[in-house]
Design a protein around this motif. Structure first.
Motif, mmCIF file in Angstrom:
data_model
loop_
_atom_site.group_PDB
_atom_site.id
_atom_site.type_symbol
_atom_site.label_atom_id
_atom_site.label_comp_id
_atom_site.label_asym_id
_atom_site.label_seq_id
_atom_site.Cartn_x
_atom_site.Cartn_y
_atom_site.Cartn_z
ATOM 1 N N PHE A 473 41.502 47.389 43.457
ATOM 2 C CA PHE A 473 42.702 46.573 43.660
ATOM 3 C C PHE A 473 42.764 46.019 45.076
ATOM 4 O O PHE A 473 43.030 44.831 45.290
ATOM 5 N N ASN A 474 42.507 46.866 46.068
ATOM 6 C CA ASN A 474 42.603 46.418 47.459
ATOM 7 C C ASN A 474 41.508 45.417 47.817
ATOM 8 O O ASN A 474 41.706 44.565 48.677
ATOM 9 N N CYS A 475 40.348 45.527 47.167
ATOM 10 C CA CYS A 475 39.237 44.620 47.470
ATOM 11 C C CYS A 475 39.282 43.342 46.644
ATOM 12 O O CYS A 475 38.444 42.457 46.844
ATOM 13 N N SER A 476 40.237 43.235 45.736
ATOM 14 C CA SER A 476 40.305 42.028 44.905
ATOM 15 C C SER A 476 41.725 41.472 44.887
ATOM 16 O O SER A 476 42.049 40.538 45.625
ATOM 17 N N ALA A 477 42.610 42.067 44.084
ATOM 18 C CA ALA A 477 43.952 41.519 43.909
ATOM 19 C C ALA A 477 44.771 41.546 45.204
ATOM 20 O O ALA A 477 45.419 40.552 45.557
ATOM 21 N N LYS A 478 44.758 42.667 45.913
ATOM 22 C CA LYS A 478 45.533 42.767 47.153
ATOM 23 C C LYS A 478 45.062 41.719 48.161
ATOM 24 O O LYS A 478 45.872 41.060 48.817
ATOM 25 N N HIS A 479 43.748 41.571 48.286
ATOM 26 C CA HIS A 479 43.235 40.565 49.221
ATOM 27 C C HIS A 479 43.675 39.169 48.806
ATOM 28 O O HIS A 479 44.062 38.347 49.654
ATOM 29 N N ALA A 480 43.629 38.869 47.510
ATOM 30 C CA ALA A 480 44.066 37.550 47.049
ATOM 31 C C ALA A 480 45.531 37.309 47.381
ATOM 32 O O ALA A 480 45.921 36.219 47.816
ATOM 33 N N ALA A 481 46.364 38.332 47.193
ATOM 34 C CA ALA A 481 47.805 38.185 47.423
ATOM 35 C C ALA A 481 48.128 37.895 48.883
ATOM 36 O O ALA A 481 49.079 37.167 49.188
ATOM 37 N N VAL A 482 47.355 38.461 49.809
ATOM 38 C CA VAL A 482 47.698 38.314 51.224
ATOM 39 C C VAL A 482 46.797 37.308 51.946
ATOM 40 O O VAL A 482 46.997 37.054 53.136
ATOM 41 N N SER A 483 45.819 36.739 51.240
ATOM 42 C CA SER A 483 44.905 35.795 51.878
ATOM 43 C C SER A 483 45.073 34.380 51.353
ATOM 44 O O SER A 483 45.088 33.427 52.127
ATOM 45 N N ALA A 484 45.201 34.235 50.031
ATOM 46 C CA ALA A 484 45.184 32.897 49.434
ATOM 47 C C ALA A 484 46.361 32.038 49.885
ATOM 48 O O ALA A 484 46.267 30.805 49.888
ATOM 49 N N GLY A 485 47.477 32.656 50.278
ATOM 50 C CA GLY A 485 48.660 31.883 50.659
ATOM 51 C C GLY A 485 48.794 31.614 52.144
ATOM 52 O O GLY A 485 49.830 31.092 52.584
ATOM 53 N N GLN A 486 47.766 31.924 52.926
ATOM 54 C CA GLN A 486 47.899 31.754 54.374
ATOM 55 C C GLN A 486 48.153 30.296 54.758
ATOM 56 O O GLN A 486 49.041 29.990 55.553
ATOM 57 N N PHE A 487 47.375 29.395 54.199
ATOM 58 C CA PHE A 487 47.572 27.980 54.539
ATOM 59 C C PHE A 487 48.900 27.472 53.994
ATOM 60 O O PHE A 487 49.600 26.699 54.666
ATOM 61 N N ASP A 488 49.275 27.895 52.771
ATOM 62 C CA ASP A 488 50.560 27.470 52.206
ATOM 63 C C ASP A 488 51.713 27.810 53.150
ATOM 64 O O ASP A 488 52.661 27.037 53.297
ATOM 65 N N SER A 489 51.639 28.976 53.787
ATOM 66 C CA SER A 489 52.733 29.424 54.652
ATOM 67 C C SER A 489 52.718 28.765 56.022
ATOM 68 O O SER A 489 53.765 28.578 56.636
ATOM 69 N N CYS A 490 51.514 28.431 56.518
ATOM 70 C CA CYS A 490 51.430 27.968 57.908
ATOM 71 C C CYS A 490 51.214 26.475 58.048
ATOM 72 O O CYS A 490 51.238 25.956 59.167
ATOM 73 N N LEU A 591 48.249 35.977 42.201
ATOM 74 C CA LEU A 591 47.703 37.087 41.419
ATOM 75 C C LEU A 591 47.424 36.689 39.972
ATOM 76 O O LEU A 591 47.354 37.546 39.084
ATOM 77 N N ASP A 592 47.247 35.408 39.730
ATOM 78 C CA ASP A 592 46.775 34.959 38.425
ATOM 79 C C ASP A 592 45.281 35.305 38.352
ATOM 80 O O ASP A 592 44.491 34.837 39.176
ATOM 81 N N PRO A 593 44.857 36.163 37.405
ATOM 82 C CA PRO A 593 43.485 36.690 37.422
ATOM 83 C C PRO A 593 42.368 35.669 37.617
ATOM 84 O O PRO A 593 41.428 35.945 38.373
ATOM 85 N N PRO A 594 42.397 34.468 36.997
ATOM 86 C CA PRO A 594 41.286 33.535 37.253
ATOM 87 C C PRO A 594 41.191 33.073 38.705
ATOM 88 O O PRO A 594 40.142 32.563 39.117
ATOM 89 N N LEU A 595 42.259 33.264 39.497
ATOM 90 C CA LEU A 595 42.254 32.845 40.896
ATOM 91 C C LEU A 595 41.941 33.996 41.850
ATOM 92 O O LEU A 595 41.885 33.794 43.064
ATOM 93 N N ILE A 596 41.744 35.206 41.298
ATOM 94 C CA ILE A 596 41.451 36.381 42.125
ATOM 95 C C ILE A 596 39.939 36.575 42.177
ATOM 96 O O ILE A 596 39.280 36.664 41.148
ATOM 97 N N GLU A 597 39.391 36.647 43.382
ATOM 98 C CA GLU A 597 37.959 36.929 43.520
ATOM 99 C C GLU A 597 37.679 38.406 43.181
ATOM 100 O O GLU A 597 38.496 39.278 43.456
ATOM 101 N N ASN A 598 36.506 38.655 42.635
ATOM 102 C CA ASN A 598 36.085 40.018 42.316
ATOM 103 C C ASN A 598 36.079 40.928 43.536
ATOM 104 O O ASN A 598 36.187 42.143 43.422
ATOM 105 N N SER A 599 35.903 40.333 44.715
ATOM 106 C CA SER A 599 35.803 41.135 45.927
ATOM 107 C C SER A 599 36.287 40.308 47.102
ATOM 108 O O SER A 599 36.621 39.133 46.961
ATOM 109 N N VAL A 600 36.339 40.944 48.279
ATOM 110 C CA VAL A 600 36.682 40.216 49.495
ATOM 111 C C VAL A 600 35.503 39.313 49.829
ATOM 112 O O VAL A 600 34.441 39.788 50.224
ATOM 113 N N SER A 601 35.691 38.010 49.651
ATOM 114 C CA SER A 601 34.557 37.100 49.798
ATOM 115 C C SER A 601 34.754 36.076 50.907
ATOM 116 O O SER A 601 33.876 35.260 51.156
ATOM 117 N N ILE A 602 35.913 36.100 51.568
ATOM 118 C CA ILE A 602 36.131 35.204 52.700
ATOM 119 C C ILE A 602 37.191 35.807 53.607
ATOM 120 O O ILE A 602 38.059 36.534 53.134
#
Length: 602
Positions: A473-490, A591-602
């Motif tokens: 969870f921490n290496c996939s979904a959690k990372h997506a939740a706190v990483s994918a929205g960085q540009f949206d917020s800033c 956290l829509d599964p098709p948008l979550i990477e399998n691992s921390v990839s960036i």
């Protein structure tokens, strides 16, 4: 003599094929065969191919245990051996004279000349290795991995990491693919060129106005970024970002007011309304606290020769009755109340209140980038990954432009490592500890809990299942939740300023539009961070969504059925999320599964 059929699959990635010569030795219960060349007419091992070879063993080696493959550059007359190249082997399939085919998963890059030993693909723990040669191979593989992947301390108080100086030193198997690497640098180059042409990267002064900031806002806009631009001054949007923004892990239910946050009934009466009080709302459980106290006294950065400033605010929030929005009640910008640390309120002057909220957003940036993102979603997953590589056999550009800089990041990580515990990394326990099980509109919690999904039937292995689930969870979904929205917020910088050039206000009634703009980061620092967060929010190709496993390591039916069931469950979750999002003004998609990477990839 015994004839074996060998089928070899080469990966499809750019550069996966090889000109090198490959041979195999079959290790059996009786003995090991000599190396047997895999050689057909023409070129072998082209990317994306599956090829068949026939090999003849001079003796019966007994029951097949292992496959040893050898790779070496070909020798050409007059020229001698060529320089060795890399080969990505997917798998070998070995069909003996009697019995069915045996699959040997590989899924590795083999660089240069050398050999590699593969076990048949049935998953086994060490006690299931029934032959001494299998036990020996397991130990030798672990020893080789532990020599290749060694620990080091990057900074005192940080998690240990891989002992490599640069990305160039990494093994091909843990590097970006060639396509992904090229795409990343192409994206970075085009974005950098756009900012450069606009003349923004070299401007060290202040923004002239909020309107001028719109020039950079037009850079790669997203629907979520446009929503932030339109609503960033609104109290309800400010509060909602603690639930579904880029740092949805800090808000907690408040059962009593901290002694160093002396909010009174008179201060908040206008928001709470008649017939209630702070104590009554505390007892009802409708008050929430976001405390950035870990930032207190943190080392700050120097940008363009100017020292930057930081705050350690406390924010009190109120969940209005029914389906009403979460709203901010009060903000104190330090951990020490007193005449020089007033409590800011929604009833204050517009610029006083907006400036206080913006200081909280700056604290969110620092906390998120140093802890939620860097520590919890990169450094700790590196620990999990490195431990896996060492113990299981085969069967950031932000620092220069942020308000607290590398020294502040390091100090925050050291502080948080002392507080870090296992429960914090397990979403269900974290949600319970923070008391936010029933706060409405908390989509990070709702979607995260769907994806977490520990099977309750595995009671005898519950602790192991929870631990593995936590890592995944921490290496996939959690990372997506706190990483994918960085540009949206800033993207609209006042919503999430990376640094502050003036100190926090020590009194009310002095804030102005001009003073607000002067507090925000300079033009070049703004652009540096927006560029970086745009790159960090965008997957640079070669995506592998959660539940997608192109490397078929499992050969048995049971794990394959489990994978298929998991993929089906993720598809159901995705349909439910998309259905819910159709009714939301601001869809929560991270956290829509098709948008979550399998691992921390960036």
């Amino acid at each position: 003599m015994a004839d074996f059929r060998v089928r070899v699959s080469t990966g499809k990635a750019f550069g996966a094929g090889t000109w090198d010569k490959v041979s195999v030795s079959i290790v059996g219960t009786r003995e090991e065969s000599p190396p047997m060349p895999l050689d057909n007419l023409g070129k072998e091992f082209t990317a994306g191919t599956e090829e068949d070879f026939q090999v003849t063993l001079p003796k019966d080696v007994g029951q097949v245990l292992l496959l040893r493959l050898h790779k070496a550059p070909p020798a050409l007359p007059l020229l001698g051996p060529l320089a060795p190249d890399a080969w990505f082997c997917r798998w070998f399939q070995l069909t003996p004279p009697q019995g069915g085919p045996l699959l040997f998963p590989c899924y590795q890059w083999l660089e240069g000349a050398g050999s590699l030993v593969l076990q048949e693909g049935t998953a086994k723990v060490s006690r299931a290795d029934h032959h001494p040669l299998l036990q020996q191979q397991r130990q030798e593989e672990l020893q080789a991995r532990q020599e290749m992947y060694q620990w080091k301390a990057y900074n005192p108080g940080w998690p240990h990491c891989l002992d490599k100086r640069t990305v160039k030193d990494l093994d091909l198997n843990i590097k970006y693919s060639t396509a992904k690497n090229a795409n990343f640098y192409l994206q970075a180059g085009s974005a950098f060129a756009e900012m450069k042409i606009k003349g923004l990267l070299d401007r060290k002064g202040l923004w002239r106005s909020l309107n001028e900031m719109k020039r950079i806002f037009n850079f790669r806009k997203t629907p979520a970024a446009e929503h932030a631009f339109e609503h960033w001054q609104e109290d309800a949007f400010f509060a909602s970002q603690f639930l579904n923004g880029l740092n949805p892990v800090l808000i907690r239910r408040c059962h009593y007011l901290p002694k160093n946050f002396p909010v009174t009934d008179a201060m908040v009466a206008s928001v709470l309304g008649p017939g209630t009080s702070l104590q009554a709302e505390l007892e009802k459980g409708s008050l929430f606290l976001v405390d950035h106290g870990i930032l207190s006294g943190i080392h700050t950065n120097v940008i363009n020769g100017k020292p930057q400033f930081s705050a350690a605010p406390m924010t009190l929030l109120y969940q209005s009755p029914g389906c009403g929005p979460l709203l901010p009640l009060a903000i104190q910008l330090s951990q020490s109340p007193g005449p020089n640390s007033p409590i800011f309120l929604p009833t204050d002057d517009k610029w006083d209140w907006l400036l206080a909220k913006t200081w909280v957003r700056n604290a969110e940036f620092s906390f998120h980038e140093a802890l939620t993102h860097l520590l919890h979603s990169h450094l700790l997953p590196e620990v999990f990954t490195l431990a896996t590589l060492r113990q299981l056999p085969h069967c950031h550009p932000l620092f220069k432009s942020t308000g607290i800089g590398i020294e502040g990041f390091s100090e925050l990580i050291q502080r948080n490592m002392k507080q870090l515990n296992y429960s914090l990394l397990c979403l269900p326990e974290d949600i319970r500890t923070r008391g936010v099980e029933d706060i409405p509109g908390y989509y990070y919690r709702d979607d995260g809990m769907r994806i977490w999904g520990i099977p309750s039937s595995l009671e005898t292995r519950e602790a192991l299942v929870q631990y593995v689930t936590m890592v995944i969870f921490n290496c996939s979904a959690k990372h997506a939740a706190v990483s994918a929205g960085q540009f949206d917020s800033c993207a609209w910088m006042p919503n999430l300023p990376p640094s502050m050039q003036l100190p926090p206000p020590t009194s009310k009634g002095l804030a102005t539009r001009e003073g607000f703009i002067a507090t925000l980061p300079p033009v070049n620092a703004t652009c540096d961070v927006i560029l970086a967060l745009w790159l960090l929010s965008k997957e640079p190709g070669d995506q592998r969504p959660l539940g997608t496993y192109p490397d078929e390591h499992f050969t048995e039916e049971a794990p394959r059925r489990s994978i298929a069931a998991f993929q089906s469950h993720l598809a159901q979750i995705s349909r439910a999320i998309q259905e819910r999002n159709r009714g939301l003004v601001l869809p929560y998609t991270y956290l829509d599964p098709p948008l979550i990477e399998n691992s921390v990839s960036i």
